[in-house]
Design a protein around this motif. Structure first.
Motif, mmCIF file in Angstrom:
data_model
loop_
_atom_site.group_PDB
_atom_site.id
_atom_site.type_symbol
_atom_site.label_atom_id
_atom_site.label_comp_id
_atom_site.label_asym_id
_atom_site.label_seq_id
_atom_site.Cartn_x
_atom_site.Cartn_y
_atom_site.Cartn_z
ATOM 1 N N LYS A 135 37.496 0.297 15.220
ATOM 2 C CA LYS A 135 37.752 1.712 15.530
ATOM 3 C C LYS A 135 38.854 2.318 14.663
ATOM 4 N N THR A 136 39.514 1.490 13.847
ATOM 5 C CA THR A 136 40.486 2.082 12.917
ATOM 6 C C THR A 136 39.766 2.843 11.803
ATOM 7 N N GLN A 137 38.482 2.615 11.644
ATOM 8 C CA GLN A 137 37.693 3.395 10.693
ATOM 9 C C GLN A 137 37.158 4.621 11.424
ATOM 10 N N PRO A 138 37.402 5.819 10.933
ATOM 11 C CA PRO A 138 36.970 7.028 11.648
ATOM 12 C C PRO A 138 35.494 7.041 12.012
ATOM 13 N N ILE A 139 34.663 6.387 11.220
ATOM 14 C CA ILE A 139 33.230 6.372 11.501
ATOM 15 C C ILE A 139 32.899 5.511 12.717
ATOM 16 N N GLY A 140 33.878 4.690 13.154
ATOM 17 C CA GLY A 140 33.720 3.950 14.399
ATOM 18 C C GLY A 140 33.271 2.515 14.257
ATOM 19 N N ARG A 141 33.174 1.998 13.052
ATOM 20 C CA ARG A 141 32.771 0.612 12.835
ATOM 21 C C ARG A 141 33.294 0.134 11.487
ATOM 22 N N MET A 142 33.242 -1.174 11.286
ATOM 23 C CA MET A 142 33.555 -1.732 9.975
ATOM 24 C C MET A 142 32.342 -1.571 9.053
ATOM 25 N N GLY A 143 32.605 -1.631 7.754
ATOM 26 C CA GLY A 143 31.511 -1.654 6.797
ATOM 27 C C GLY A 143 30.895 -3.038 6.737
ATOM 28 N N THR A 144 29.774 -3.148 6.044
ATOM 29 C CA THR A 144 29.145 -4.447 5.817
ATOM 30 C C THR A 144 29.240 -4.793 4.332
ATOM 31 N N PRO A 145 29.273 -6.079 3.996
ATOM 32 C CA PRO A 145 29.282 -6.460 2.585
ATOM 33 C C PRO A 145 28.109 -5.868 1.820
ATOM 34 N N GLU A 146 26.960 -5.751 2.472
ATOM 35 C CA GLU A 146 25.770 -5.213 1.805
ATOM 36 C C GLU A 146 25.950 -3.752 1.429
ATOM 37 N N GLU A 147 26.691 -2.993 2.230
ATOM 38 C CA GLU A 147 26.943 -1.592 1.890
ATOM 39 C C GLU A 147 27.816 -1.480 0.638
ATOM 40 N N ILE A 148 28.788 -2.361 0.517
ATOM 41 C CA ILE A 148 29.618 -2.372 -0.693
ATOM 42 C C ILE A 148 28.766 -2.789 -1.893
ATOM 43 N N ALA A 149 27.903 -3.769 -1.673
ATOM 44 C CA ALA A 149 27.043 -4.260 -2.755
ATOM 45 C C ALA A 149 26.092 -3.181 -3.250
ATOM 46 N N ASN A 150 25.603 -2.339 -2.352
ATOM 47 C CA ASN A 150 24.690 -1.272 -2.771
ATOM 48 C C ASN A 150 25.394 -0.253 -3.668
ATOM 49 N N LEU A 151 26.648 0.033 -3.369
ATOM 50 C CA LEU A 151 27.420 0.921 -4.237
ATOM 51 C C LEU A 151 27.638 0.267 -5.605
ATOM 52 N N ALA A 152 27.972 -1.024 -5.590
ATOM 53 C CA ALA A 152 28.160 -1.749 -6.852
ATOM 54 C C ALA A 152 26.876 -1.725 -7.678
ATOM 55 N N LEU A 153 25.738 -1.902 -7.021
ATOM 56 C CA LEU A 153 24.451 -1.873 -7.726
ATOM 57 C C LEU A 153 24.252 -0.541 -8.436
ATOM 58 N N TYR A 154 24.525 0.543 -7.737
ATOM 59 C CA TYR A 154 24.377 1.862 -8.364
ATOM 60 C C TYR A 154 25.266 1.980 -9.601
ATOM 61 N N LEU A 155 26.523 1.569 -9.479
ATOM 62 C CA LEU A 155 27.452 1.702 -10.605
ATOM 63 C C LEU A 155 27.062 0.801 -11.781
#
Length: 258
Positions: A213-233
């Motif tokens: 809950k320290t993240q305003p969106i209400g949950r932690m991120g997942t490694p896969e979400e970070i990986a998808n951004l890396a893939l785009y870049l």
């Protein structure tokens, strides 16, 4: 196919677990030949097994990124067969404490892995990249941009990652080397689970929810979400992007307290 990495060769440091494993797996699934550098042989084996099951092409290298000779030997070996197109500087360690309870050994360890480790890998990879261009992604953190309690040494290191990224992007524009950074917020990795178990025994569920809950969106991120951004870049679709930091933080930097 968008975000196609067929024919590309990538290095992912710290690819044995967590965000690094997710990035290595994602790049391999999209067609890249992925070379994974990590100190933990068991974690490396598990990552290789997961990628192989998904028909990805990958290789493992036991490497201490803080050791320049070790890094030079491995990257030279990889480059000798075919040039490196992508370098993901993900290897890093954390530390909890303010300046008063961060001793010299703690500080030096953070520096050697999080700063010198990225320096070592970029210094080894860039000379060959200059011949045909390439892409570097450095894993920074929201701690590079905002103050976080009891993260003095870690924040110091990630601030350095951010400014190293800007410098490399500027210096190698004419060599067609793009350099960007990613700044995750809190991501659910084995490190988080281990931290909670070690520091809050019997209260794991309660503390997990509190940290989420320290993240305003209400949950932690997942490694896969970070990986998808890396893939785009890493893809040709991001060819107009360099010298930029990308927060992926559930709104932490901009929305906390608002």
């Amino acid at each position: 196919m968008k975000f196609d990495l067929k024919g590309k060769r990538a290095i992912v440091t710290g690819g044995g677990s967590g965000i690094g494993r997710a990035i290595a797996t994602t790049l391999a699934i999209q067609g890249a030949e992925v070379h994974i550098l990590d100190l933990n042989s068991n974690s490396l084996d598990e990552t290789i097994k997961n990628i192989t099951k998904k028909k990805g092409k990958c290789y493992s290298h036991i490497c201490d990124v803080s050791n320049q000779n070790n890094v030079n030997d491995i990257i030279s070996q990889i480059n000798s067969k075919k040039h490196i197109d992508i370098l993901i500087n993900n290897a890093g360690i954390s530390h909890i404490g303010n300046i008063e309870n961060t001793n010299e050994a703690d500080f030096d360890k953070i520096y050697n892995v999080n700063i010198k480790g990225m320096y070592n890998c970029m210094k080894a990879a860039i000379p060959e990249m200059k011949k045909q261009g390439g892409l570097i992604i450095n894993m920074a953190s929201i701690a590079a941009s905002v103050g976080i309690n009891n993260r003095f040494a870690y924040s110091m290191s990630k601030g350095a990652v951010l400014t190293m990224t800007y410098s490399v992007a500027k210096d190698y524009l004419t060599h067609n080397i793009r350099c960007n950074s990613i700044s995750p917020g809190r991501v659910h990795t084995p490190f988080v689970d281990g931290f909670i178990k070690a520091n809050y025994p019997g209260k794991e569920k309660e503390m997990f929810e509190k940290l989420a809950k320290t993240q305003p969106i209400g949950r932690m991120g997942t490694p896969e979400e970070i990986a998808n951004l890396a893939l785009y870049l890493c893809s040709d679709e991001a060819s107009f992007i360099t010298g930029t930091d990308f927060p992926i933080d559930g709104g932490f930097i901009k929305l906390n307290g608002n």
